[in-house]
Design an enzyme around this catalytic site. Structure first.
Site, PDB file in Angstrom:
ATOM      1  N   GLU A  47      13.226 -15.413  -1.042  1.00 31.48           N
ATOM      2  CA  GLU A  47      13.522 -16.505  -0.120  1.00 31.48           C
ATOM      3  C   GLU A  47      12.325 -17.435   0.032  1.00 31.48           C
ATOM      4  O   GLU A  47      12.487 -18.647   0.231  1.00 31.48           O
ATOM      5  CB  GLU A  47      13.915 -15.908   1.235  1.00 31.48           C
ATOM      6  CG  GLU A  47      14.301 -16.926   2.285  1.00 31.48           C
ATOM      7  CD  GLU A  47      14.651 -16.261   3.611  1.00 31.48           C
ATOM      8  OE1 GLU A  47      14.502 -16.933   4.663  1.00 31.48           O
ATOM      9  OE2 GLU A  47      15.058 -15.077   3.606  1.00 31.48           O
TER      10      GLU A  47
ATOM     11  N   ASP B  28       0.832  -1.193   0.000  1.00 30.79           N
ATOM     12  CA  ASP B  28       0.000   0.000   0.000  1.00 30.79           C
ATOM     13  C   ASP B  28       0.873   1.252   0.000  1.00 30.79           C
ATOM     14  O   ASP B  28       1.877   1.326   0.712  1.00 30.79           O
ATOM     15  CB  ASP B  28      -0.884  -0.004   1.254  1.00 30.79           C
ATOM     16  CG  ASP B  28      -1.792   1.199   1.333  1.00 30.79           C
ATOM     17  OD1 ASP B  28      -2.770   1.242   0.564  1.00 30.79           O
ATOM     18  OD2 ASP B  28      -1.523   2.096   2.156  1.00 30.79           O
TER      19      ASP B  28
END
Length: 540
Positions: free
Chosen positions: A261, A203
């Site tokens: 990851e 956001d």
């Protein structure tokens, strides 16, 4: 999964859920996580791949979850962490990925970090937020404005300083120049990724950093009307010092390293004076955001020339990045009302979806647009949005696009809740209820299911390059090209009247059927009915 090798997200469809208004299972009038879980089969059947869930974290709800007081817990209004884990498990079992909102630029004033920060100028979190001394005359340190109106500086009597808030006064901005702030957000993000989250929607992702020298913004050369209304002075400034700062690039790279990851993806919301340029910068080189979207297709402008210009400019400026084209969300008037004028028809909803799914980028759909919902009229006394309350009546806020989903006419409040809904169900939405559309093969809902399934069979539309052709308004004509496949020619009549025109590129094109939109081609003569479209295949 290594997203840099297998960019599955480029072929995906994102479906945004605004949890307060999706489905309430406990009768308190507010949608919840179990409600989302209950409707995941509906979303999967629509053909979506990613479910973006707007904030459900602990919050005082002054901005309905976009003011977070605990990044690592579920607000009791929406359920529990166990409910979220159940949602993740259900989503993965039906082939859906879950994307959560991350609101990093600011917190709620009730967040323990801010509570500590405002106590003094020398506590451990004193510099975690943006604080500034007043000018000699007591005024704020510069001219920065809040998106929600007025100065973006609020006086705090505890510290005898101003703090920055780009949005509500109750949403103090964090100081991303402080390395501990960056690390705290990375740790919070890791918490959710470890729970199985597949992606994040960032956001206000260009609001993270500010100019440390606190220089005032200059007057805007071109007034920004893409992100704010003309009743708000925010657009009168060129926002070069209060957001979109160069330091943000390195922070986004840290986020990307963490996402890689876990094999997760990120999409960024960009509200900027030069939104397309920022989108290009933030998605370039495969080391920042995977995708970005702006408010540029969330405006009232609905012309072929405008849509073409947005896509072409992004393509011209991007360096290996990727767009997500959104025509509706929880911050914009419903697209049917915004682009359809006084009497929009279901044909418009079908045309808009087909067009959106044919642009180069990942489509992001907003809940209820598949039902062709209109903007709801919410009377002033029932308004919830502080933005609309501030600017009423010239701007009525965002409640009109946030009213509850109409599921059925066989239960009170369209099946959304057994209690009193937090916003009223729009009476005109009952005719668009999902249950009623299920049995109508020609409904917008069933069209959306067929169109999305058909798009999956056209790799040119999911992965191909894009080029536009000149055509008379209101026709948008484009071609998608993918090595090893015939080109796909697509033409869309964005207007409410039939049109016939000549397009040389249509010569030799073979009609592609199965999308469900009417249109015809005879040589180079193209005829499109109102809100019609035509797709054709051109041999390489």
């Amino acid at each position: 999964m290594n997203n840099q090798i297998t960019p599955w997200w480029r072929e995906a469809i994102i479906y945004q859920v605004y949890p307060r208004s999706f489905l309430d299972t406990n009768g308190d009038g507010v949608g919840d996580l179990p409600g989302i879980t209950e409707k995941l089969d509906y979303i999967a059947e629509l053909g979506a791949d990613i479910v973006w869930i707007s904030p459900f974290f602990t919050s005082p709800m002054k901005d309905f979850g976009y003011d977070i007081s605990d990044y690592c817990d579920v607000d009791p209004l929406f359920g529990t962490l166990a409910d979220f884990d159940a949602l993740i498990a259900k989503a993965h079992s039906v082939g859906l990925k879950i994307m959560i909102d991350q609101v990093l630029s600011h917190t709620a004033e009730a967040h323990p970090w801010f509570v500590e920060s405002r106590k003094s100028r020398d506590n451990p979190k004193a510099d975690w937020y943006v604080w500034a001394d007043p000018l000699p005359d007591g005024n704020p340190p510069n001219n920065w404005l809040s998106v929600f109106g007025g100065s973006s500086w609020q006086w705090d009597s505890r510290r005898k300083q101003y703090y920055l808030h780009n949005f509500l006064v109750s949403q103090p901005d964090m100081n991303f120049h402080h390395p501990e702030v960056q690390q705290a957000h990375l740790d919070n993000l890791r918490f959710w990724l470890a729970r199985g989250v597949d992606g994040v929607r960032m956001d206000a992702c260009n609001f993270h950093f500010h100019d440390p020298a606190l220089r005032s913004n200059p007057v805007a050369t071109n007034r920004d009307t893409a992100t704010v209304t003309d009743v708000n002075p925010y657009g009168m400034q060129a926002h070069i010092y209060d957001k979109t700062r160069p330091e943000n690039i390195a922070f986004l790279q840290k986020i990307r390293t963490l996402l890689n990851e876990f094999g997760a993806v990120a999409i960024g919301e960009v509200g900027a004076d030069d939104a397309l340029g920022v989108m290009a910068d933030y998605t370039a080189d495969g080391d920042k955001l995977h995708m970005a979207y702006s408010f540029n297709l969330l405006t009232s402008t609905f012309t072929a020339a405008y849509i073409r210009s947005q896509v072409e400019e992004f393509e011209a400026r991007v360096k290996g990045g990727w767009a997500s084209w959104s025509v509706g969300n929880h911050d914009a008037m419903r697209v049917m009302s915004r682009w359809g004028g006084g009497a929009p028809t279901p044909a418009l909803a079908k045309l808009v979806l087909a067009m959106q799914c044919s642009l180069k980028g990942t489509p992001c759909l907003y809940q209820g647009d598949e039902l062709a919902l209109l903007e709801a009229e919410v009377p002033f006394e029932l308004l919830q949005d502080p933005y609309g309350i501030t600017f009423w009546p010239e701007f009525k806020g965002r409640d009109g696009c946030r009213t509850p989903m109409p599921w059925t006419t066989e239960a009170p409040h369209a099946g959304f809740t057994s209690g009193t809904p937090w916003l009223p169900v729009a009476p005109q939405h009952l005719a668009n209820a999902a249950a009623g559309q299920e049995s109508d093969p020609h409904s917008p809902l069933n069209f959306a299911r067929r169109l999305i399934a058909w798009r999956r069979q056209q790799p040119q539309l999911t992965r191909g390059d894009i080029v536009f052709f000149d055509a008379p308004e209101p026709v948008l004509a484009l071609q998608r090209d993918l090595a090893g496949h015939p080109s796909v020619l697509a033409m869309f009549n964005l207007g409410p009247a039939p049109i016939t025109f000549t397009l040389e590129q249509a010569a030799g094109a073979v009609v592609l059927s199965g999308h469900g939109l009417p249109g015809s081609v005879d040589g180079t003569s193209v005829t499109l009915p109102a809100y019609g479209a035509w797709f054709g295949s051109i041999a390489a």
